[in-house]
Design a protein around this motif. Structure first.
Motif, PDB file in Angstrom:
ATOM      1  N   THR A 283       0.835  -1.209   0.000  1.00 23.20           N
ATOM      2  CA  THR A 283       0.000   0.000   0.000  1.00 23.20           C
ATOM      3  C   THR A 283       0.862   1.248   0.000  1.00 23.20           C
ATOM      4  O   THR A 283       0.581   2.216  -0.711  1.00 23.20           O
ATOM      5  CB  THR A 283      -0.931  -0.006   1.224  1.00 23.20           C
ATOM      6  N   LEU A 284       1.917   1.239   0.796  1.00 26.94           N
ATOM      7  CA  LEU A 284       2.830   2.383   0.831  1.00 26.94           C
ATOM      8  C   LEU A 284       3.540   2.549  -0.503  1.00 26.94           C
ATOM      9  O   LEU A 284       3.708   3.679  -0.993  1.00 26.94           O
ATOM     10  CB  LEU A 284       3.848   2.196   1.956  1.00 26.94           C
ATOM     11  N   ILE A 285       3.979   1.451  -1.111  1.00 27.33           N
ATOM     12  CA  ILE A 285       4.657   1.512  -2.404  1.00 27.33           C
ATOM     13  C   ILE A 285       3.710   2.059  -3.474  1.00 27.33           C
ATOM     14  O   ILE A 285       4.119   2.834  -4.352  1.00 27.33           O
ATOM     15  CB  ILE A 285       5.166   0.119  -2.816  1.00 27.33           C
ATOM     16  N   LEU A 286       2.436   1.679  -3.410  1.00 25.56           N
ATOM     17  CA  LEU A 286       1.447   2.164  -4.372  1.00 25.56           C
ATOM     18  C   LEU A 286       1.332   3.685  -4.322  1.00 25.56           C
ATOM     19  O   LEU A 286       1.322   4.360  -5.359  1.00 25.56           O
ATOM     20  CB  LEU A 286       0.093   1.505  -4.094  1.00 25.56           C
ATOM     21  N   LEU A 287       1.250   4.228  -3.120  1.00 25.08           N
ATOM     22  CA  LEU A 287       1.127   5.673  -3.000  1.00 25.08           C
ATOM     23  C   LEU A 287       2.404   6.382  -3.443  1.00 25.08           C
ATOM     24  O   LEU A 287       2.354   7.477  -4.020  1.00 25.08           O
ATOM     25  CB  LEU A 287       0.782   6.044  -1.560  1.00 25.08           C
ATOM     26  N   ARG A 288       3.557   5.768  -3.198  1.00 23.30           N
ATOM     27  CA  ARG A 288       4.802   6.369  -3.681  1.00 23.30           C
ATOM     28  C   ARG A 288       4.852   6.370  -5.205  1.00 23.30           C
ATOM     29  O   ARG A 288       5.357   7.316  -5.815  1.00 23.30           O
ATOM     30  CB  ARG A 288       6.002   5.601  -3.109  1.00 23.30           C
ATOM     31  N   ALA A 289       4.342   5.303  -5.813  1.00 23.83           N
ATOM     32  CA  ALA A 289       4.307   5.250  -7.281  1.00 23.83           C
ATOM     33  C   ALA A 289       3.421   6.360  -7.828  1.00 23.83           C
ATOM     34  O   ALA A 289       3.752   6.997  -8.842  1.00 23.83           O
ATOM     35  CB  ALA A 289       3.800   3.884  -7.748  1.00 23.83           C
ATOM     36  N   TYR A 290       2.304   6.606  -7.171  1.00 23.44           N
ATOM     37  CA  TYR A 290       1.421   7.697  -7.613  1.00 23.44           C
ATOM     38  C   TYR A 290       2.120   9.051  -7.449  1.00 23.44           C
ATOM     39  O   TYR A 290       2.090   9.884  -8.362  1.00 23.44           O
ATOM     40  CB  TYR A 290       0.111   7.675  -6.815  1.00 23.44           C
ATOM     41  N   ASP A 291       2.745   9.265  -6.307  1.00 26.00           N
ATOM     42  CA  ASP A 291       3.457  10.526  -6.080  1.00 26.00           C
ATOM     43  C   ASP A 291       4.542  10.740  -7.129  1.00 26.00           C
ATOM     44  O   ASP A 291       4.741  11.863  -7.606  1.00 26.00           O
ATOM     45  CB  ASP A 291       4.082  10.535  -4.681  1.00 26.00           C
ATOM     46  N   ALA A 292       5.258   9.662  -7.475  1.00 19.34           N
ATOM     47  CA  ALA A 292       6.321   9.786  -8.472  1.00 19.34           C
ATOM     48  C   ALA A 292       5.751  10.109  -9.847  1.00 19.34           C
ATOM     49  O   ALA A 292       6.323  10.894 -10.609  1.00 19.34           O
ATOM     50  CB  ALA A 292       7.133   8.493  -8.531  1.00 19.34           C
ATOM     51  N   ALA A 293       4.597   9.516 -10.174  1.00 17.39           N
ATOM     52  CA  ALA A 293       4.021   9.719 -11.498  1.00 17.39           C
ATOM     53  C   ALA A 293       3.520  11.146 -11.691  1.00 17.39           C
ATOM     54  O   ALA A 293       3.716  11.739 -12.755  1.00 17.39           O
ATOM     55  CB  ALA A 293       2.879   8.730 -11.726  1.00 17.39           C
ATOM     56  N   ILE A 294       2.886  11.722 -10.677  1.00 14.67           N
ATOM     57  CA  ILE A 294       2.359  13.078 -10.868  1.00 14.67           C
ATOM     58  C   ILE A 294       3.472  14.122 -10.827  1.00 14.67           C
ATOM     59  O   ILE A 294       3.243  15.281 -11.163  1.00 14.67           O
ATOM     60  CB  ILE A 294       1.291  13.436  -9.810  1.00 14.67           C
ATOM     61  N   ASP A 295       4.687  13.706 -10.435  1.00 13.79           N
ATOM     62  CA  ASP A 295       5.800  14.644 -10.427  1.00 13.79           C
ATOM     63  C   ASP A 295       6.867  14.244 -11.445  1.00 13.79           C
ATOM     64  O   ASP A 295       7.962  14.797 -11.464  1.00 13.79           O
ATOM     65  CB  ASP A 295       6.437  14.705  -9.031  1.00 13.79           C
ATOM     66  N   ALA A 296       6.545  13.277 -12.329  1.00 13.60           N
ATOM     67  CA  ALA A 296       7.533  12.835 -13.306  1.00 13.60           C
ATOM     68  C   ALA A 296       7.783  13.901 -14.357  1.00 13.60           C
ATOM     69  O   ALA A 296       8.913  14.242 -14.672  1.00 13.60           O
ATOM     70  CB  ALA A 296       7.067  11.544 -13.968  1.00 13.60           C
ATOM     71  N   SER A 297       6.724  14.451 -14.920  1.00  7.16           N
ATOM     72  CA  SER A 297       6.819  15.552 -15.870  1.00  7.16           C
ATOM     73  C   SER A 297       5.407  16.081 -16.071  1.00  7.16           C
ATOM     74  O   SER A 297       4.419  15.371 -15.849  1.00  7.16           O
ATOM     75  CB  SER A 297       7.407  15.089 -17.211  1.00  7.16           C
ATOM     76  N   PRO A 298       5.270  17.331 -16.510  1.00 11.14           N
ATOM     77  CA  PRO A 298       3.923  17.884 -16.715  1.00 11.14           C
ATOM     78  C   PRO A 298       3.080  17.054 -17.680  1.00 11.14           C
ATOM     79  O   PRO A 298       1.859  16.996 -17.542  1.00 11.14           O
ATOM     80  CB  PRO A 298       4.210  19.283 -17.272  1.00 11.14           C
ATOM     81  N   LEU A 299       3.701  16.413 -18.662  1.00 15.09           N
ATOM     82  CA  LEU A 299       2.948  15.665 -19.659  1.00 15.09           C
ATOM     83  C   LEU A 299       2.289  14.413 -19.092  1.00 15.09           C
ATOM     84  O   LEU A 299       1.317  13.904 -19.650  1.00 15.09           O
ATOM     85  CB  LEU A 299       3.880  15.262 -20.815  1.00 15.09           C
ATOM     86  N   LEU A 300       2.814  13.906 -17.980  1.00 15.57           N
ATOM     87  CA  LEU A 300       2.313  12.652 -17.434  1.00 15.57           C
ATOM     88  C   LEU A 300       1.302  12.840 -16.312  1.00 15.57           C
ATOM     89  O   LEU A 300       0.696  11.883 -15.858  1.00 15.57           O
ATOM     90  CB  LEU A 300       3.489  11.812 -16.923  1.00 15.57           C
ATOM     91  N   ARG A 301       1.124  14.064 -15.851  1.00  9.56           N
ATOM     92  CA  ARG A 301       0.307  14.271 -14.660  1.00  9.56           C
ATOM     93  C   ARG A 301      -1.162  13.949 -14.888  1.00  9.56           C
ATOM     94  O   ARG A 301      -1.815  13.352 -14.023  1.00  9.56           O
ATOM     95  CB  ARG A 301       0.468  15.711 -14.177  1.00  9.56           C
ATOM     96  N   ASP A 302      -1.701  14.332 -16.032  1.00  6.56           N
ATOM     97  CA  ASP A 302      -3.118  14.061 -16.281  1.00  6.56           C
ATOM     98  C   ASP A 302      -3.392  12.560 -16.289  1.00  6.56           C
ATOM     99  O   ASP A 302      -4.385  12.098 -15.718  1.00  6.56           O
ATOM    100  CB  ASP A 302      -3.543  14.676 -17.613  1.00  6.56           C
ATOM    101  N   SER A 303      -2.515  11.816 -16.933  1.00 10.12           N
ATOM    102  CA  SER A 303      -2.690  10.367 -16.971  1.00 10.12           C
ATOM    103  C   SER A 303      -2.619   9.771 -15.577  1.00 10.12           C
ATOM    104  O   SER A 303      -3.398   8.878 -15.224  1.00 10.12           O
ATOM    105  CB  SER A 303      -1.621   9.748 -17.877  1.00 10.12           C
TER     106      SER A 303
END
Length: 619
Positions: A504-524
Motif C-alpha cells: 500500500t505504501l509503495i502504491l502511494l509512492r508510485a502515484y506521487d512519483a508519477a504526478i511529479d515525473a513531468s507535466p505531460l504525465l500528470r493528467d494520466s
C-alpha cells in the motif's frame, strides 16, 4: 459508494518557499548534539597542535546526523556502520586525490552505492549525499602531512565522538525512541478520529496507518531477534496493540456521532500519555505476538535489486550525473571539481520528481550564493583556536535548526561550514577567487543533476501505477485467504499483513512519483487516483479484519471468519480480485462483479466503478 477524495495537490514550484518557515518540532536537542560533535574534534586538534587533523575528523562527526530516532541498541550498530563508512569513503577520496582518472570514478562509485543502499534500506536525510560529499571532499582536502591510516583513524575518531553523543541518552531514557514512536502513532490515530467525515479522512487514515507501521518497526524490526525481557518494551507493545485495535474498530464500525468519536479520541490520547509514563509499566504485559514492521535488511535488498526498482533507478541517475559533472570539471580544469559532483548528487540522491528536484536546485543555488558571502567573511576573518571551534559549532547548530524549516536558509550556513572545513585551518590567499569558483561549481552541478533527471525520466512512469495496483491486489488476495481461515497469529499471517501494508505504501509512492515525473504525465496519473484510493481502502479493510478476528481470540477466530466470509468467501475473493487484476493489467473495463463477501462489497464495487470510469485506457 463512498465518494473519492480529490487528488493530492500537484507538486508545483513555489518561489515563496524560499522565504517560508515550515514547522519542525523540537529540534534544539538534535542541533546541539550535532554542534558538539562538530566542535569536539576541532578542539582536540587545536589542543594537539594540528587543527587540519581536527578538521579532517569533523567529517566523521557527520555520523551525528543519522539514526536519531532508532532504539539505542539498534542505533549503536547503525551508527558504527555509518562511522566506518565515512572513514572508508574519506580515505578513498584522499588516496585518489590529484589523480582525476581515479578520483572521479571513486566518487561516482561511492555516490552510486550510497544512493542505492540509503534508498533500499530507508536511511533518511541527509542520506547518500553526505557519503558522496565525504569522498569528494577527501579528493580536495589538504592532508599531505597525514598517512592514509591516520586519515581513516581521524575520521573514525570523529565518528566515535558522534556515536558517544548519540548513545548518552540511553542513560537518561533507555526506551525514549520507542516511547516517541508510540506517542507519534497515538497522535496520528487521534487526528484520524478527528478527521472522520471530513475531506481529510482518507489522508488522515493513511497517515495513521503509516505511523502505526513505523511504530511497529521501532518496537519489533529494530529490536534484537530475542530482546532482553524489559517491562518498558512489553508495556509499549501492549499499548501499540491497543491502538491498532482501536484503529481497526473505527475502520470496521465508524463511531456513531460526535460524542462517540470524542470518547475514542480521549481514550487514544490517554494511551499516548500512558506511553510516556513509566510508572504503570507493570500493568500491561507483552501481547506475545506483534506485527513485524518493515522488511528486514535481506528482504529490502532483495526487493531493491529487482530490475526497475526505485533504488536502482536513483543509483543509476546519481552515477550518471556524478560522472558527467566530474568530466566537466576535469575538462575545464575546475579547481574543486568535487563540489560540482556533490551538487549533482544532491539534486538526485533522494529520488525526488522533477518539480521537487527543480525546487531543491533553486534553493541550493540561492542559498549557496548568499552563503558564499558569509563564508567569505569567515575566511577573511580567519578564526583560529577556540574561535574556529565556536564558529563551526554555531554554523552546525544553525544548520540543524533551519534545514527542515527552510532548506535555502540552511544552505547559507552549509556553504559557510563546508568552505571553512575545506580551508583546513589555513589562511586563504584569494578569498574572492575561491568563492567565485565555488559558485560556478555549484551552478554546474545543479544544472547537470536537473538535466540528467529530465533526460532519464521514464516516459512510462505512469505504468508503475497499474503495476503497483496489481501487486497490491496480489498481496490483498494472500492476506484475505489467511483471514478467511481465521489465521491471525501465525508467521504467515503476520508476513501477509506486513506485506500488504508495504504494498500500500509503495502504491502511494508510485502515484506521487508519477504526478511529479513531468507535466505531460500528470493528467494520466491523476486519472488513476480513484483506483488508487479504492485499493488503499480495500487494503485497510483487510488489515482491520485481521485485528477484528484477533480481538475475538485465536480459539474463536476461525468461527468468526466463517461468519464474516461465508462458506464460499475464498472462492468469491479469488474470482473478484483476479477479474480486477486482469482488467488493470490489460487496461480494459472489468466485468461487473458478482458475489463478494458482504464486508468487502463496498470497497470492491468502488474499485470496479473507478476502473469503469477510467475508460478503455485503464487507470
Amino acid at each position: 459508494m463512498n465518494p473519492t477524495p480529490s487528488p493530492p495537490p500537484r507538486p508545483s514550484f513555489r518561489l515563496a518557499a524560499l522565504f517560508a518557515l515550515r514547522p519542525a518540532g523540537r529540534r534544539w536537542p538534535f542541533a546541539l548534539r550535532a554542534a558538539i560533535c562538530m566542535g569536539v574534534p576541532v578542539l582536540v586538534g587545536w589542543i594537539a597542535g594540528d587543527v587540519p587533523a581536527g578538521l579532517m575528523a569533523t567529517i566523521g562527526a557527520f555520523t551525528a546526523l543519522y539514526g536519531g530516532d532508532r532504539p539505542f541498541r539498534n542505533r549503536a550498530a547503525h551508527l558504527a556502520v555509518v562511522a566506518l563508512s565515512f572513514a572508508a569513503t574519506v580515505t578513498l577520496g584522499v588516496w585518489t586525490a590529484g589523480t582525476p582518472m581515479l578520483a572521479i570514478p571513486a566518487v561516482v562509485l561511492i555516490a552510486m552505492v550510497a544512493a542505492f543502499l540509503c534508498n533500499a534500506l530507508r536511511i533518511g536525510p541527509p542520506g547518500a549525499y553526505m557519503f558522496a560529499l565525504a569522498c569528494a571532499a577527501g579528493t580536495g582536502m589538504q592532508a599531505g602531512h597525514l598517512s592514509l591510516l591516520e586519515v581513516a583513524l581521524l575520521v573514525l575518531g570523529g565518528g566515535m565522538v558522534a556515536w558517544l553523543a548519540h548513545m548518552v541518552g540511553m542513560f537518561v531514557s533507555p526506551r525514549g525512541p520507542e516511547r516517541a514512536a508510540v506517542l507519534a502513532a497515538a497522535q496520528a490515530v487521534a487526528r484520524f478520529v478527528d478527521a472522520l467525515g471530513t475531506p481529510e479522512e482518507d489522508t488522515a487514515r493513511h497517515l495513521a496507518a503509516l505511523a502505526m507501521h513505523e511504530s511497529w518497526t521501532t518496537l519489533v524490526t529494530h529490536q534484537p531477534r530475542q530482546p532482553v525481557p524489559d517491562g518498558a518494551l512489553s508495556h509499549l507493545r501492549a499499548i501499540n496493540r491497543e491502538l491498532n485495535l482501536i484503529f481497526a474498530d473505527i475502520l470496521n464500525t465508524p463511531p456513531a456521532g460526535a460524542a462517540a468519536a470524542e470518547a475514542i479520541s480521549r481514550k487514544v490520547r490517554g494511551l499516548a500519555s500512558e506511553a510516556m509514563d513509566a510508572s504503570g509499566e507493570a500493568e500491561r504485559t507483552d501481547p506475545g505476538h506483534v506485527p513485524l514492521g518493515h522488511h528486514g535488511l535481506v528482504q529490502s535488498l532483495r526487493e531493491s535489486l529487482r530490475p526497475g526498482s526505485t533504488p536502482l533507478l536513483v543509483a543509476a541517475r546519481v552515477g550518471l550525473a556524478a560522472a558527467a559533472a566530474g568530466a566537466i570539471g576535469a575538462a575545464f580544469d575546475l579547481e574543486r571539481a568535487y563540489w560540482t559532483m556533490a551538487a549533482a548528487v544532491l539534486i538526485l540522491h533522494q529520488g525526488l520528481g522533477w518539480t521537487r528536484s527543480w525546487q531543491r536546485g533553486v534553493e541550493r543555488m540561492s542559498g549557496t550564493m548568499i552563503g558564499l558571502i558569509l563564508a567569505g567573511s569567515i575566511l577573511w576573518i580567519h578564526p583560529q583556536g577556540l574561535w574556529l571551534v565556536l564558529a563551526l559549532m554555531v554554523l552546525q547548530f544553525t544548520i540543524e535548526m533551519t534545514v527542515i524549516r527552510n532548506y535555502a536558509l540552511a544552505v547559507v550556513f552549509i556553504t559557510a561550514a563546508a568552505l571553512t572545513i575545506a580551508a583546513g585551518g589555513h589562511p586563504v590567499p584569494d578569498v574572492g577567487h575561491l568563492l567565485w569558483v565555488r559558485g560556478v561549481d555549484t551552478a554546474i552541478g545543479c544544472v547537470v543533476g536537473l538535466m540528467v533527471l529530465l533526460l532519464t525520466t521514464p516516459r512510462t512512469a505512469t505504468m508503475r501505477i497499474p503495476q503497483e495496483l496489481a501487486n497490491t491486489l496480489v498481496a490483498l488476495q494472500t492476506a484475505l485467504h489467511l483471514a478467511a481461515r481465521g489465521e491471525i497469529g501465525t508467521d504467515a499471517a503476520w508476513r501477509a499483513r506486513r506485506d500488504l501494508q508495504h504494498r500500500t505504501l509503495i502504491l502511494l509512492r508510485a502515484y506521487d512519483a508519477a504526478i511529479d515525473a513531468s507535466p505531460l504525465l500528470r493528467d494520466s496519473a491523476e486519472r488513476s487516483w480513484p483506483a488508487v484510493v479504492a485499493v488503499q481502502r480495500l487494503a485497510y479493510r483487510a488489515l482491520a479484519t485481521f485485528w477484528s478476528l484477533e480481538r475475538a481470540g485465536a480459539g474463536k477466530a476461525p468461527e468468526e471468519a466463517r461468519i464474516l466470509f461465508g462458506s464460499d468467501g475464498e472462492h468469491q475473493i479469488d474470482h473478484a480480485i483476479s477479474a480486477l487484476s486482469e482488467a488493470i493489467g490489460a487496461g480494459t473495463v472489468p466485468a461487473p462483479l458478482t458475489q463478494v463477501p458482504k464486508f468487502l462489497a463496498t470497497e470492491m464495487q468502488n474499485l470496479q466503478d473507478s476502473l469503469v470510469r477510467a475508460g478503455d485506457t485503464g487507470p
